[in-house]
Write a protein that holds these residues in place. Structure first.
Motif, PDB file in Angstrom:
ATOM      1  N   ARG A  45       0.825  -1.215   0.000  1.00 30.77           N
ATOM      2  CA  ARG A  45       0.000   0.000   0.000  1.00 30.77           C
ATOM      3  C   ARG A  45       0.854   1.258   0.000  1.00 30.77           C
ATOM      4  NH1 ARG A  45      -3.159  -2.952   3.717  1.00 30.77           N
ATOM      5  NH2 ARG A  45      -2.251  -1.807   5.481  1.00 30.77           N
ATOM      6  N   SER A  46       1.995   1.194   0.677  1.00 35.22           N
ATOM      7  CA  SER A  46       2.881   2.363   0.695  1.00 35.22           C
ATOM      8  C   SER A  46       3.607   2.537  -0.632  1.00 35.22           C
ATOM      9  CB  SER A  46       3.918   2.225   1.823  1.00 35.22           C
ATOM     10  OG  SER A  46       4.881   1.240   1.511  1.00 35.22           O
ATOM     11  N   LEU A  47       3.674   1.454  -1.390  1.00 36.67           N
ATOM     12  CA  LEU A  47       4.358   1.491  -2.682  1.00 36.67           C
ATOM     13  C   LEU A  47       3.495   2.154  -3.747  1.00 36.67           C
ATOM     14  CD1 LEU A  47       6.843   0.494  -4.322  1.00 36.67           C
ATOM     15  CD2 LEU A  47       5.571  -1.616  -4.740  1.00 36.67           C
ATOM     16  N   THR A  48       2.236   1.778  -3.793  1.00 35.40           N
ATOM     17  CA  THR A  48       1.333   2.335  -4.803  1.00 35.40           C
ATOM     18  C   THR A  48      -0.116   2.104  -4.402  1.00 35.40           C
ATOM     19  OG1 THR A  48       0.641   2.207  -7.112  1.00 35.40           O
ATOM     20  CG2 THR A  48       1.453   0.181  -6.125  1.00 35.40           C
ATOM     21  N   GLU A  49      -0.969   3.091  -4.715  1.00 39.11           N
ATOM     22  CA  GLU A  49      -2.402   2.935  -4.490  1.00 39.11           C
ATOM     23  C   GLU A  49      -3.128   2.668  -5.798  1.00 39.11           C
ATOM     24  OE1 GLU A  49      -3.754   6.401  -2.490  1.00 39.11           O
ATOM     25  OE2 GLU A  49      -2.662   5.972  -0.629  1.00 39.11           O
ATOM     26  N   GLU A  50      -2.379   2.502  -6.869  1.00 42.09           N
ATOM     27  CA  GLU A  50      -2.958   2.299  -8.190  1.00 42.09           C
ATOM     28  C   GLU A  50      -2.900   0.819  -8.562  1.00 42.09           C
ATOM     29  OE1 GLU A  50      -0.708   4.833 -10.785  1.00 42.09           O
ATOM     30  OE2 GLU A  50      -0.437   6.260  -9.142  1.00 42.09           O
ATOM     31  N   PRO A  51      -3.812   0.357  -9.449  1.00 44.11           N
ATOM     32  CA  PRO A  51      -3.715  -1.029  -9.935  1.00 44.11           C
ATOM     33  C   PRO A  51      -2.310  -1.266 -10.475  1.00 44.11           C
ATOM     34  CG  PRO A  51      -5.744  -0.007 -10.671  1.00 44.11           C
ATOM     35  CD  PRO A  51      -4.937   1.087 -10.044  1.00 44.11           C
TER      36      PRO A  51
END
Length: 376
Positions: free
Chosen positions: A100-106
């Motif tokens: 989640r901290s890496l990306t909130e995008e698909p």
């Protein structure tokens, strides 16, 4: 057993728990320092980056994917320790927070995802494990009797080893994201009882004790039995035996099992949670490495000191076709066998009851032994 072989490899098979852990900690600290230093290098890359070449990035993502692919039909042997509950659940929660901290995008689309999180690099929760060693190269399995007989011979040898090794304990040290994008849970060894009924407060050797390090001992015994029983011949056109090894030590470096077990003095004790494609040439935008390291530090505080009893290990003929691909020894394995470690007369196994009934029985036994309370 003749241990000159292991001494030449620098495995340190005689090291105590304290000595082995000290060597591991130095390596863990080095890896963490390297990862933290990389943050500055990574940021400088993006400061000087020119126009993004999407086609080149896609080609590098495809190349990254090939690193997890095994040629259809090939298999290899793996000796692994499964992570048990509740530690497995906590590792899965930690991994999800890192993602989640890496990306909130698909993030699973190899062509369109700004930050790509490939499914194949994500080992499913039930298959999280610590690798003891990988004893063979990837090979075409002969479905005839010779191939199956070899597997049985390996299993028989490992059962013999296990009969001499007591159940032992691993303790979580930290969660770390390494420079290459591997998210790892790192362990220290604790120890085991000496097979006798001991006072409650001495059930487990401490991680700083002078007893023989159980993880190094297990790994070195697996290595030794493969060479002593000539089981490593599957990797070579000519058999590698102990006589040749003593005469020509360079042969050791050519055997897969030696490279795997003796690659570092004691080898990591680690569980790989996932491998993140976070190299700058694999992403369309920079990743906040500092944010990921903050999550790892937070989870380290939650996880450090949690212990897991190792009562058995698994020998599997892995295919690399399941989730986690060639990093997962269990999913879609062609064959596997659970191998129990020695059962002692002490209480190591009872420290980690598997059911409420066992927990109740354990508590009642303590009350019988110490009717006036626990010893101080």
């Amino acid at each position: 057993m003749d241990r000159i072989l292991l001494e030449r490899l620098g495995i340190g098979w005689k090291d105590s728990v304290s000595e082995a852990n000290e060597k591991r900690m130095k390596e863990y600290d080095r890896q963490l320092e390297e990862a933290l230093d990389y943050v500055e290098e990574y940021n400088k890359y993006w400061e000087t980056a020119r126009e993004l070449d999407l086609q080149a990035m896609l080609e590098k993502r495809r190349l990254y994917e090939k690193g997890f692919v095994t040629e259809d039909g090939k298999t290899q042997l793996a000796v692994s320790i499964r992570i048990c509950e509740p530690l497995r659940r906590l590792f899965a929660e930690a991994r999800e927070e890192v993602l989640r901290s890496l990306t909130e995008e698909p993030a699973a689309d190899v062509e369109r995802s700004p930050v790509w999180v490939p499914d194949f690099a994500h080992i499913q929760d039930e298959d999280l494990h610590v690798t003891v060693c990988i004893p063979s190269l990837w090979r075409e399995p002969n479905v005839g009797p010779a191939h199956d007989a070899y597997n049985r011979e390996v299993a028989k040898a490992l059962h013999t080893i296990a009969a001499d090794h007591e159940a032992f304990v691993l303790e979580v040290d930290r969660l770390v994201l390494t420079k290459d994008g591997s998210l790892l849970a790192l362990f220290r060894a604790v120890g085991a009882t000496d097979g006798k009924v001991v006072p409650v407060h001495d059930i487990l050797s401490d991680r700083g004790s002078d007893t023989l390090d159980p993880m190094t001992s297990l790994r070195s015994d697996v290595l030794y039995v493969f060479l002593e029983k000539k089981l490593s011949h599957i990797q070579r056109q000519n058999e590698l035996d102990l006589a040749q090894v003593h005469e020509h030590p360079h042969l050791l470096r050519q055997a897969t099992i030696v490279k795997t077990v003796g690659g570092s003095a004691h080898g990591y004790i680690h569980c790989s949670l996932c491998r993140l494609a976070v190299a700058p040439e694999l992403t369309k935008r920079p990743v906040d490495w500092k944010a990921i390291h903050r999550v790892c530090r937070s989870w380290t505080a939650k996880l450090a000191g949690r212990r897991m009893a190792v009562r058995d290990f698994t020998l599997s003929e892995m295919t690399g076709l399941g989730q986690g691909r060639n990093k997962n020894p269990f999913d879609q394995a062609r064959w596997l066998e659970e191998i129990q470690l020695k059962q002692t007369t002490g209480r190591t196994t009872q420290m980690f009851p598997r059911s409420l009934a066992q927990n109740w029985a354990w508590n009642m036994r303590l009350l019988e032994d110490f009717p006036l309370g626990f010893p101080s």
